[in-house]
Design an enzyme around this catalytic site. Structure first.
Site, PDB file in Angstrom:
ATOM      1  N   PRO A   9       0.788  -1.228   0.000  1.00 24.40           N
ATOM      2  CA  PRO A   9       0.000   0.000   0.000  1.00 24.40           C
ATOM      3  C   PRO A   9       0.822   1.281   0.000  1.00 24.40           C
ATOM      4  CG  PRO A   9      -0.208  -1.171   2.091  1.00 24.40           C
ATOM      5  CD  PRO A   9       0.475  -2.097   1.135  1.00 24.40           C
ATOM      6  N   ASN A  10       0.354   2.211  -0.814  1.00 21.50           N
ATOM      7  CA  ASN A  10       0.893   3.576  -0.945  1.00 21.50           C
ATOM      8  C   ASN A  10       2.211   3.648  -1.708  1.00 21.50           C
ATOM      9  OD1 ASN A  10      -1.255   4.936   0.528  1.00 21.50           O
ATOM     10  ND2 ASN A  10      -0.453   3.871   2.316  1.00 21.50           N
ATOM     11  N   ARG A  17       5.636  12.164  -3.266  1.00 21.12           N
ATOM     12  CA  ARG A  17       5.478  12.829  -1.964  1.00 21.12           C
ATOM     13  C   ARG A  17       6.534  12.293  -0.995  1.00 21.12           C
ATOM     14  NH1 ARG A  17       0.162  11.623  -3.213  1.00 21.12           N
ATOM     15  NH2 ARG A  17       0.053   9.907  -1.764  1.00 21.12           N
ATOM     16  N   TYR A  22      11.364   8.831   1.217  1.00 19.01           N
ATOM     17  CA  TYR A  22      11.315   7.785   0.190  1.00 19.01           C
ATOM     18  C   TYR A  22      12.038   8.137  -1.120  1.00 19.01           C
ATOM     19  CZ  TYR A  22       7.843   5.969   3.437  1.00 19.01           C
ATOM     20  OH  TYR A  22       7.227   5.494   4.568  1.00 19.01           O
ATOM     21  N   ASN A  74       8.161  -5.508  -0.715  1.00 17.09           N
ATOM     22  CA  ASN A  74       8.021  -4.406   0.230  1.00 17.09           C
ATOM     23  C   ASN A  74       6.521  -4.328   0.508  1.00 17.09           C
ATOM     24  OD1 ASN A  74       7.808  -2.080   1.706  1.00 17.09           O
ATOM     25  ND2 ASN A  74       9.045  -0.817   0.324  1.00 17.09           N
ATOM     26  N   ALA A  77       2.960  -0.826   4.872  1.00 19.85           N
ATOM     27  CA  ALA A  77       2.415  -0.870   6.235  1.00 19.85           C
ATOM     28  C   ALA A  77       1.918  -2.271   6.617  1.00 19.85           C
ATOM     29  CB  ALA A  77       1.286   0.145   6.371  1.00 19.85           C
ATOM     30  N   GLU A  98      12.778  -9.421   1.891  1.00 20.42           N
ATOM     31  CA  GLU A  98      11.980  -8.289   2.366  1.00 20.42           C
ATOM     32  C   GLU A  98      12.799  -7.006   2.203  1.00 20.42           C
ATOM     33  OE1 GLU A  98      10.913  -8.760   6.469  1.00 20.42           O
ATOM     34  OE2 GLU A  98      10.057  -6.738   6.627  1.00 20.42           O
ATOM     35  N   HIS A 100      12.782  -2.668   2.654  1.00 22.40           N
ATOM     36  CA  HIS A 100      12.184  -1.396   3.073  1.00 22.40           C
ATOM     37  C   HIS A 100      13.087  -0.267   2.635  1.00 22.40           C
ATOM     38  CE1 HIS A 100       9.018  -3.375   5.156  1.00 22.40           C
ATOM     39  NE2 HIS A 100       9.913  -4.192   5.680  1.00 22.40           N
ATOM     40  N   ARG A 107      12.718   4.750  12.850  1.00 22.31           N
ATOM     41  CA  ARG A 107      11.440   5.473  12.791  1.00 22.31           C
ATOM     42  C   ARG A 107      10.553   5.083  13.986  1.00 22.31           C
ATOM     43  NH1 ARG A 107       9.129   5.117   6.851  1.00 22.31           N
ATOM     44  NH2 ARG A 107       7.836   6.814   7.680  1.00 22.31           N
TER      45      ARG A 107
HETATM   46  O1  CA2 Z   1      10.384   2.053   4.131  1.00 22.34           O
HETATM   47  C1  CA2 Z   1       9.571   1.363   3.517  1.00 22.34           C
HETATM   48  O2  CA2 Z   1       9.799   0.897   2.403  1.00 22.34           O
HETATM   49  C2  CA2 Z   1       8.183   1.098   4.124  1.00 22.34           C
HETATM   50  O3  CA2 Z   1       7.818  -0.243   3.799  1.00 22.34           O
HETATM   51  C3  CA2 Z   1       7.231   2.082   3.472  1.00 22.34           C
HETATM   52  C4  CA2 Z   1       5.803   2.030   4.046  1.00 22.34           C
HETATM   53  C5  CA2 Z   1       5.835   2.104   5.571  1.00 22.34           C
HETATM   54  O4  CA2 Z   1       4.523   1.921   6.076  1.00 22.34           O
HETATM   55  C6  CA2 Z   1       6.769   1.075   6.186  1.00 22.34           C
HETATM   56  O5  CA2 Z   1       6.790   1.257   7.588  1.00 22.34           O
HETATM   57  C7  CA2 Z   1       8.173   1.239   5.640  1.00 22.34           C
HETATM   58  C8  CA2 Z   1       4.960   3.192   3.551  1.00 22.34           C
HETATM   59  C9  CA2 Z   1       4.955   3.397   2.088  1.00 22.34           C
HETATM   60  C10 CA2 Z   1       4.364   4.751   1.814  1.00 22.34           C
HETATM   61  O6  CA2 Z   1       4.839   5.172   0.566  1.00 22.34           O
HETATM   62  C11 CA2 Z   1       4.748   6.495   0.268  1.00 22.34           C
HETATM   63  C12 CA2 Z   1       5.376   6.884  -0.882  1.00 22.34           C
HETATM   64  C13 CA2 Z   1       5.357   8.200  -1.236  1.00 22.34           C
HETATM   65  C14 CA2 Z   1       4.682   9.117  -0.460  1.00 22.34           C
HETATM   66  C15 CA2 Z   1       4.043   8.716   0.674  1.00 22.34           C
HETATM   67  C16 CA2 Z   1       4.064   7.376   1.042  1.00 22.34           C
END
Ligand code: CA2
Length: 145
Positions: A9-10, A17, A22, A74, A77, A98, A100, A107
């Site tokens: 997700p996301n 963003r 990221y 990846n 969340a 896996e 990240h 964090r």
């Molecule tokens: O660090 C990572 O790759 C995470 O898997 C990213 C997840 C987060 O919930 C994990 O704790 C760590 C969130 C991805 C959100 O992606 C976005 C990308 C651009 C803008 C906002 C969010």
């Protein structure tokens, strides 16, 4: 398909963003780079992104039927919440790396626990999007060993 890249997700919003966390590379860029690198390594790669837990579970099972030999994941969340995705990986008995992008351990506390890490073949955190390429290199090495 040798390798399936799964993003949760996301992660479809990558590069648009929160660049301070990221980076500014899009998911399309990541997938294109990984496709090129897979070809150079003699591997076939497919890519999948979903914001939906059940869709990710379904894709994990479908990939097994398609002969997938390794996953790079990846789970976003869902890493921190999903017993269902962990159960799917356990049931297919195909190894996964896996990844990240951020260093989840630097964090919030709730990002420190992963349901996937205890059953992962390897874990890469905090390498930015380079982590996906490092994971693929590792997969190529493990598959040729
Ligand atoms: O660090 C990572 O790759 C995470 O898997 C990213 C997840 C987060 O919930 C994990 O704790 C760590 C969130 C991805 C959100 O992606 C976005 C990308 C651009 C803008 C906002 C969010």
């Amino acid at each position: 398909m040798d390798v399936l890249l799964i993003n949760g997700p996301n992660l479809g919003a990558l590069g648009t963003r929160k660049p301070e966390i990221y980076g500014n590379v899009t998911l399309a860029d990541v997938e294109a780079t990984l496709g090129d690198e897979a070809r150079a390594l003699g591997l076939t790669l497919e890519c999948f992104q979903s914001n939906h837990e059940g869709a990710i579970v379904d894709r994990i099972h479908e990939a097994k039927r398609e002969g997938c030999r390794y996953y790079i994941v990846n789970a976003g969340a869902y890493t921190h919440t999903s017993v269902a995705i962990r159960d799917a990986f356990e049931s297919v008995e195909i190894p996964f790396v896996e990844v990240h992008i951020s260093n989840v351990h630097a964090r919030e506390e709730f990002r420190h626990h992963s349901y996937l890490s205890p059953i992962a073949a390897a874990v890469l955190v905090g390498c930015g999007v380079k982590g996906y390429s490092l994971a693929l290199e590792l997969v190529a090495h493990r598959l040729s060993a």
